[in-house]
Scaffold this motif. Structure first.
Motif, PDB file in Angstrom:
ATOM      1  N   GLU A 121       5.694   3.990  10.595  1.00  0.00           N
ATOM      2  CA  GLU A 121       6.128   4.828   9.482  1.00  0.00           C
ATOM      3  C   GLU A 121       7.556   4.426   9.127  1.00  0.00           C
ATOM      4  OE1 GLU A 121       7.588   8.805  11.829  1.00  0.00           O
ATOM      5  OE2 GLU A 121       5.529   8.749  11.139  1.00  0.00           O
ATOM      6  N   GLU A 166       8.886  -5.744  11.125  1.00  0.00           N
ATOM      7  CA  GLU A 166       7.472  -5.903  11.457  1.00  0.00           C
ATOM      8  C   GLU A 166       7.053  -4.787  12.392  1.00  0.00           C
ATOM      9  OE1 GLU A 166       6.945  -9.783  13.105  1.00  0.00           O
ATOM     10  OE2 GLU A 166       7.313 -10.762  11.193  1.00  0.00           O
ATOM     11  N   TYR A 167       5.769  -4.650  12.585  1.00  0.00           N
ATOM     12  CA  TYR A 167       5.207  -3.657  13.495  1.00  0.00           C
ATOM     13  C   TYR A 167       5.685  -2.253  13.133  1.00  0.00           C
ATOM     14  CZ  TYR A 167       4.378  -7.967  15.998  1.00  0.00           C
ATOM     15  OH  TYR A 167       3.994  -9.245  16.316  1.00  0.00           O
ATOM     16  N   HIS A 198       0.792  -1.225   0.000  1.00  0.00           N
ATOM     17  CA  HIS A 198       0.000   0.000   0.000  1.00  0.00           C
ATOM     18  C   HIS A 198       0.827   1.278   0.000  1.00  0.00           C
ATOM     19  CE1 HIS A 198      -3.784  -2.094   0.438  1.00  0.00           C
ATOM     20  NE2 HIS A 198      -3.160  -2.902   1.273  1.00  0.00           N
ATOM     21  N   ASN A 246      -0.759  -5.735  11.588  1.00  0.00           N
ATOM     22  CA  ASN A 246       0.404  -4.874  11.712  1.00  0.00           C
ATOM     23  C   ASN A 246       1.021  -4.687  10.344  1.00  0.00           C
ATOM     24  OD1 ASN A 246       0.593  -4.741  14.699  1.00  0.00           O
ATOM     25  ND2 ASN A 246       0.797  -6.947  14.455  1.00  0.00           N
ATOM     26  N   ARG A 247       1.680  -3.565  10.160  1.00  0.00           N
ATOM     27  CA  ARG A 247       2.345  -3.293   8.900  1.00  0.00           C
ATOM     28  C   ARG A 247       3.741  -3.898   8.919  1.00  0.00           C
ATOM     29  NH1 ARG A 247       2.325   2.724   7.154  1.00  0.00           N
ATOM     30  NH2 ARG A 247       0.128   2.335   7.305  1.00  0.00           N
ATOM     31  N   GLU A 248       4.123  -4.524   7.799  1.00  0.00           N
ATOM     32  CA  GLU A 248       5.460  -5.090   7.628  1.00  0.00           C
ATOM     33  C   GLU A 248       6.201  -4.266   6.584  1.00  0.00           C
ATOM     34  OE1 GLU A 248       4.666  -9.761   8.452  1.00  0.00           O
ATOM     35  OE2 GLU A 248       4.183  -9.039   6.452  1.00  0.00           O
ATOM     36  N   LEU A 249       7.522  -4.215   6.702  1.00  0.00           N
ATOM     37  CA  LEU A 249       8.341  -3.426   5.789  1.00  0.00           C
ATOM     38  C   LEU A 249       9.191  -4.345   4.923  1.00  0.00           C
ATOM     39  CD1 LEU A 249       9.185  -0.560   4.928  1.00  0.00           C
ATOM     40  CD2 LEU A 249      10.959  -0.665   6.686  1.00  0.00           C
ATOM     41  N   SER A 269       5.507  -1.055   2.232  1.00  0.00           N
ATOM     42  CA  SER A 269       4.860  -1.658   3.391  1.00  0.00           C
ATOM     43  C   SER A 269       3.581  -2.358   2.960  1.00  0.00           C
ATOM     44  CB  SER A 269       4.559  -0.611   4.463  1.00  0.00           C
ATOM     45  OG  SER A 269       3.546   0.255   4.037  1.00  0.00           O
ATOM     46  N   ALA A 270       3.294  -3.428   3.694  1.00  0.00           N
ATOM     47  CA  ALA A 270       2.091  -4.223   3.449  1.00  0.00           C
ATOM     48  C   ALA A 270       1.524  -4.638   4.798  1.00  0.00           C
ATOM     49  CB  ALA A 270       2.434  -5.456   2.618  1.00  0.00           C
ATOM     50  N   TRP A 271       0.229  -4.857   4.820  1.00  0.00           N
ATOM     51  CA  TRP A 271      -0.388  -5.322   6.053  1.00  0.00           C
ATOM     52  C   TRP A 271      -0.108  -6.804   6.231  1.00  0.00           C
ATOM     53  CZ3 TRP A 271      -1.706  -1.886   9.415  1.00  0.00           C
ATOM     54  CH2 TRP A 271      -2.091  -0.618   8.985  1.00  0.00           C
ATOM     55  N   GLN A 272       0.181  -7.191   7.448  1.00  0.00           N
ATOM     56  CA  GLN A 272       0.459  -8.584   7.797  1.00  0.00           C
ATOM     57  C   GLN A 272      -0.775  -9.430   7.482  1.00  0.00           C
ATOM     58  OE1 GLN A 272       0.708  -8.964  11.995  1.00  0.00           O
ATOM     59  NE2 GLN A 272       1.395 -11.062  11.943  1.00  0.00           N
TER      60      GLN A 272
END
Length: 106
Positions: A96, A92-93, A43, A74-77, A58-61
């Motif tokens: 920004e 993870e987590y 996203h 949680n958002r992952e990078l 970043s993407a949502w877990q």
């Protein structure tokens, strides 16, 4: 809504950020477009300021099917060094992110 993200290093390299995490890329100003596949719905993107092919994303877990009630999203990078051909999970987590705070080995 479709956002267009232009590389700061090469203005002919663009990402078309679509809805629901579906994205496309082009290295010739949109004349030819191919789908980007990160294995999940990405996203947010950030181009590297000096490396042409590098992106943070970043993407949502994902929650496992039997974990939906207890799953916290949680958002992952992720990082790519080849404009999305290959992705490496780096954190993870994430709330920004920016290249100023990420260290990636060359």
């Amino acid at each position: 809504m479709l956002d267009i993200l232009i590389s700061p290093v090469d203005r002919s390299l663009v990402i078309f950020q679509g809805t629901h995490g579906i994205n496309w890329k082009s290295d010739n100003c949109g004349q030819d477009v191919v789908a980007m596949n990160a294995g999940r719905q990405v996203h947010l993107f950030e181009w590297h300021p000096t490396e042409r092919n590098w992106l943070l994303a970043s993407a949502w877990q994902d929650c496992l099917e039997d974990e939906y009630e207890d799953c916290t999203l949680n958002r992952e990078l992720y990082v790519t060094k080849d404009v999305g051909e290959n992705w490496e999970h780096i954190a993870e987590y994430v709330f920004e992110f920016s290249w100023a705070k990420v260290r990636v080995r060359m």
